[in-house]
Each structure stands twice: as C-alpha cells, then as structure tokens.
Design an enzyme around this catalytic site. Structure first.
Site, PDB file in Angstrom:
ATOM      1  N   ARG A   1       0.640  -1.300  -0.042  1.00 18.59           N
ATOM      2  CA  ARG A   1      -0.117   0.108   0.609  1.00 18.59           C
ATOM      3  C   ARG A   1       1.365   1.405  -0.287  1.00 18.59           C
ATOM      4  O   ARG A   1       2.285   1.088   1.039  1.00 18.59           O
ATOM      5  CB  ARG A   1      -0.606  -0.253   1.225  1.00 18.59           C
ATOM      6  CG  ARG A   1      -2.087  -1.168   1.478  1.00 18.59           C
ATOM      7  CD  ARG A   1      -2.273  -0.958   2.436  1.00 18.59           C
ATOM      8  NE  ARG A   1      -3.808  -2.309   2.294  1.00 18.59           N
ATOM      9  CZ  ARG A   1      -3.252  -3.347   3.380  1.00 18.59           C
ATOM     10  NH1 ARG A   1      -2.162  -3.566   4.071  1.00 18.59           N
ATOM     11  NH2 ARG A   1      -4.321  -4.368   3.367  1.00 18.59           N
TER      12      ARG A   1
ATOM     13  N   LYS B   1      -2.729  -2.274   7.634  1.00 17.27           N
ATOM     14  CA  LYS B   1      -4.548  -1.295   7.814  1.00 17.27           C
ATOM     15  C   LYS B   1      -4.316  -2.558   9.065  1.00 17.27           C
ATOM     16  O   LYS B   1      -4.095  -3.620   9.589  1.00 17.27           O
ATOM     17  CB  LYS B   1      -5.652  -2.237   7.411  1.00 17.27           C
ATOM     18  CG  LYS B   1      -6.109  -1.272   6.253  1.00 17.27           C
ATOM     19  CD  LYS B   1      -6.977  -1.818   5.061  1.00 17.27           C
ATOM     20  CE  LYS B   1      -7.181  -0.740   3.915  1.00 17.27           C
ATOM     21  NZ  LYS B   1      -7.971  -1.549   3.669  1.00 17.27           N
TER      22      LYS B   1
ATOM     23  N   HIS C   1      -2.657   2.137  -5.925  1.00 20.62           N
ATOM     24  CA  HIS C   1      -2.845   0.631  -5.421  1.00 20.62           C
ATOM     25  C   HIS C   1      -3.432   0.037  -6.904  1.00 20.62           C
ATOM     26  O   HIS C   1      -3.560  -1.239  -6.334  1.00 20.62           O
ATOM     27  CB  HIS C   1      -4.281   0.970  -4.851  1.00 20.62           C
ATOM     28  CG  HIS C   1      -4.615   0.081  -3.518  1.00 20.62           C
ATOM     29  ND1 HIS C   1      -4.204  -0.213  -2.575  1.00 20.62           N
ATOM     30  CD2 HIS C   1      -6.091  -1.282  -4.005  1.00 20.62           C
ATOM     31  CE1 HIS C   1      -4.908  -0.717  -2.224  1.00 20.62           C
ATOM     32  NE2 HIS C   1      -5.310  -1.649  -2.871  1.00 20.62           N
TER      33      HIS C   1
ATOM     34  N   ARG D   1      -1.124  -2.612  -7.026  1.00 18.77           N
ATOM     35  CA  ARG D   1      -1.039  -3.814  -5.225  1.00 18.77           C
ATOM     36  C   ARG D   1      -1.851  -5.121  -6.213  1.00 18.77           C
ATOM     37  O   ARG D   1      -1.616  -6.921  -5.917  1.00 18.77           O
ATOM     38  CB  ARG D   1      -1.824  -3.431  -5.022  1.00 18.77           C
ATOM     39  CG  ARG D   1      -2.493  -3.879  -2.850  1.00 18.77           C
ATOM     40  CD  ARG D   1      -2.945  -3.275  -1.755  1.00 18.77           C
ATOM     41  NE  ARG D   1      -3.449  -4.404  -1.075  1.00 18.77           N
ATOM     42  CZ  ARG D   1      -2.252  -4.839  -0.319  1.00 18.77           C
ATOM     43  NH1 ARG D   1      -1.576  -4.809  -0.336  1.00 18.77           N
ATOM     44  NH2 ARG D   1      -3.293  -6.152   1.004  1.00 18.77           N
TER      45      ARG D   1
ATOM     46  N   HIS E   1      -3.446  -9.523   3.591  1.00 19.11           N
ATOM     47  CA  HIS E   1      -5.617  -9.256   3.472  1.00 19.11           C
ATOM     48  C   HIS E   1      -5.419 -10.120   5.355  1.00 19.11           C
ATOM     49  O   HIS E   1      -4.879 -11.144   5.645  1.00 19.11           O
ATOM     50  CB  HIS E   1      -5.813  -9.756   2.404  1.00 19.11           C
ATOM     51  CG  HIS E   1      -5.851  -9.138   1.750  1.00 19.11           C
ATOM     52  ND1 HIS E   1      -6.008  -9.875   0.244  1.00 19.11           N
ATOM     53  CD2 HIS E   1      -6.246  -7.844   1.376  1.00 19.11           C
ATOM     54  CE1 HIS E   1      -6.688  -8.705  -0.488  1.00 19.11           C
ATOM     55  NE2 HIS E   1      -6.233  -7.515   0.086  1.00 19.11           N
TER      56      HIS E   1
ATOM     57  N   TYR F   1     -12.107  -9.770  -2.887  1.00 18.83           N
ATOM     58  CA  TYR F   1     -11.421  -9.065  -4.276  1.00 18.83           C
ATOM     59  C   TYR F   1     -11.698  -9.248  -5.724  1.00 18.83           C
ATOM     60  O   TYR F   1     -11.674  -8.913  -6.924  1.00 18.83           O
ATOM     61  CB  TYR F   1     -10.293  -8.029  -3.576  1.00 18.83           C
ATOM     62  CG  TYR F   1      -9.987  -7.288  -2.893  1.00 18.83           C
ATOM     63  CD1 TYR F   1     -10.597  -6.229  -3.381  1.00 18.83           C
ATOM     64  CD2 TYR F   1     -10.506  -7.625  -1.414  1.00 18.83           C
ATOM     65  CE1 TYR F   1     -10.053  -4.653  -2.838  1.00 18.83           C
ATOM     66  CE2 TYR F   1     -10.319  -6.179  -0.727  1.00 18.83           C
ATOM     67  CZ  TYR F   1      -9.930  -4.752  -1.394  1.00 18.83           C
ATOM     68  OH  TYR F   1     -10.434  -3.478  -0.753  1.00 18.83           O
TER      69      TYR F   1
END
Length: 378
Positions: free
Chosen positions: A208, A235, A319, A322, A345, A354
């Site tokens: 990211r 995250k 992004h 990614r 993730h 996704y």
C-alpha cells in the site's frame, strides 16, 4: 501551515470552528509540493491540486451537513458531543435526504425527495472520524473515537464487497524513471532515483502507498545492503512482510547510494524541495509520482497507436500496483491463500471477495479444459 491550522481544539471550541481548523490542516498537508519546479509538468501538478481540492471539498460538505444537524439538536461545542449523538446522526441520514445537490433540492421542493444512496451515507459519515480523531488527540471530546467507530458502523448500511478492477500491464511503467531523459542536476537525479525506487518497490511487493511511505531507511537496509524482506505495519496496525525482488533491491540501492546512505531512522522516501527540509514524502506526492509516470507513458502509447492500453494507464494509481501483483500471482497459479498472505489481507476471504470474478474466469477455463464431453455420435 497557516495560522488557522495551528489552532488547538478544546471542549469549548464550536464544532463549526473545529471543522474549519481540521480542513485547514488537511489543505496544508495535502497541497504542498516537494519537487514541483523541475520533474513535473504544470498539467500534472494541477491535476494533483485538483484531486486534493476535490477531496477536501467533499469533506467540507460532509462536515457542513453534520454541523447543521448538531446545531439543530443543541450541540454547539465539541464538548457537547457524545457517541449517542453520532449514532443518532447516522440514523437520521438513513431516514431522510441531506443531499445538497441542486437536483436533490429540486426534488424535495416538489415533494419527491429520495433517501440517500448507501455510498452517499458512508461518504458523509467517513470524514467525521478523521475530524473527531483530531479532537480526540487534543482531549476536546468526552469520548474516544475508537469506541465510537463500531457503534456508528452498526447503524450504517452494509456496502457490497469491493471487487478489484482488472489492472493494465505495469511491466513497462515500473521502469519509467530508471534512466535520465537528459542532463540532470544533483537534485534532479535524487528525485528521479527516489521515484524509480518507489515504483519498483510498489511493483515488487504490492505494498500500500501508506506502507511504502512509512518506511525508514533502517527498515529496508542493513550495513548498506538492501534486504529481501521488510516488516511493515499495515491496516489495523497488523504486522506483515513485504518481499523485495532483485530489481527493486537494485533501485533502492542506487537511490540510497545517491543519498550517501542516511541514518537508519531517516525516512526512506523524502521530499527534496528545500522548503520541505528533507521531510517524509507526503501521500499526495507519492500519488503524483505514479500518476505522472502513467500519464506520460500513456501519451507515448497513443503515438504508437495503442489507444486502449493508454486509456487504462491513465486510470493507474499506486493501488493499481497492488492489484497487478494479485492478478499476476493468481494467473501464474499461486494459491489464493498464498496471495492473501503476500498482499497482507486480513483473511483469505477478503482476497476471495476482491478477486472473485477473476477466480470465476480461471475456474471456467479449467472446467472447459478438463471436463468430460459426451461420446460422439456413432
């Protein structure tokens, strides 16, 4: 940073004034330019300014709606707010229209008002957490934002799981900054090598942009040698590993050598504008590095007659790298669980959601290739 942005918040600060201070901080942080005069053309700089202004304008709209609601309900100061107020505000957005567009205003005037779309509700609520986080950090509200977020989230409508867009081939883009296009001064060389190192890192690791820009020199190098694995916090402050392939190691090695191997605690990606004083590269600048390269390469492809590929490149963001990593690994037959770990993730189910449409395409190809057919007519 201007005088308004430097003002501190207290429980007695009017909510409207606090919102103005927060927006001023965003503008000061997001619209500065670290390398504007040499390596970026005016079109690219203005595109990034416009993007930042659009974001801040949308936040301003969200805050204006919340301030209006708060004042109508007797909440004038930051100290008047509670978690219950935020929950009540989220409920009110689900019940009636707060859309400020002219079309919505005309519809309400004709008695045809509609409820807000689910994504619009999220767009109005999401900026409040950033605003309240600033107030929380300065002790200006009587609750913690971390406690308010799950309470409000339970009220918000559930959005469908996001689906990763099919990315363009980025193997040419990643080398955009590798070679000089003409004579360079020392600062221009540093900027180009920094930009190249960032693109190679994103392409190699699927990081990211926030993860890449948060790295320090000591995170990626030991004894003047770039590491093949880098630990990051992504995250939710979850720890994960970035894998740096040989091409990215070489780009980072060239960049750090040009910087004469700064101290381990120095930011890895820095702004070389004298006004920035060598501070950490901003997120806006990181986006600008990627989109400038993508648009310049798209212009070249148009001249080569590759219009469709150029159009895809114009949509590239950090992004996109990614997504490219995820799609490429799946295309090479890497198991979904392994791709999930590489992309860091939260769970394999996030990866599955996704890339569900892509997985379906793969399954169809496998099914067509290996399923049995009936015996031919004799």
């Amino acid at each position: 940073m201007n005088e308004l942005a430097e003002q501190l918040l207290t429980p007695d600060t009017p909510i409207a004034d606090a919102g103005a201070i927060w927006l001023a901080r965003l503008a000061s942080a997001g619209l500065d330019s670290d390398d504007a005069e040499d390596d970026l053309d005016e079109r690219a700089r203005e595109s990034q300014r416009h993007h930042a202004r659009q974001t801040i304008a949308s936040y301003e709209t969200a805050l204006r709606i919340f301030v209006r609601w708060a004042e109508r309900n007797g909440r004038q100061r930051l100290g008047d707010l509670s978690i219950g107020d935020l929950v009540a505000y989220a409920r009110s957005l689900r019940k009636r229209s707060y859309d400020l567009s002219q079309r919505a205003a005309a519809a309400r005037a004709n008695g045809q008002g509609e409820r807000l779309a689910e994504r619009t509700i999220h767009a109005y609520v999401r900026p409040l957490f950033g605003f309240l986080a600033l107030a929380d950090s300065q002790g200006a509200i009587p609750f913690r934002v971390a406690a308010a977020r799950p309470e409000v989230s339970r009220i918000l409508p559930r959005l469908p799981d996001p689906v990763a867009p099919t990315p363009p081939d980025l193997r040419r883009l990643v080398r955009f900054y590798d070679k000089p296009t003409g004579e360079e001064r020392e600062r221009q060389t540093l900027i180009r090598l920094r930009n190249a190192a960032l693109l190679h890192l994103l392409f190699s690791s699927g990081a990211r942009i926030s993860e890449a820009l948060s790295l320090d020199v000591g995170d990626v190098a030991r004894d003047r040698r770039v590491l093949g694995r880098v630990v990051v916090r992504g995250k939710g402050r979850r720890e994960g590993t970035l894998f740096i392939r040989r091409h990215a190691e070489q780009a980072l090695q060239r960049y750090l050598t040009a910087r004469q191997w700064p101290a381990a605690r120095e930011p890895l990606f820095v702004a070389f504008d004298p006004r920035a004083g060598g501070g950490r590269l901003s997120r806006i600048s990181g986006w600008r590095i990627v989109t400038t390269a993508a648009n310049a390469l798209a212009d070249r492809l148009v001249w080569e007659g590759k219009v469709d590929e150029a159009e895809l490149l114009r949509r590239v963001t950090p992004h996109t790298f990614r997504h490219f990593v995820g799609y490429h690994l799946l295309n090479e037959g890497v198991a979904l669980a392994e791709v999930s770990q590489i992309l860091r993730h939260r769970s394999v189910e996030v990866t599955r959601s996704y890339y569900a449409s892509y997985a379906d395409v793969q399954l169809q190809e496998v099914h067509d290739q290996f399923s049995a057919d009936p015996w031919p007519d004799e």
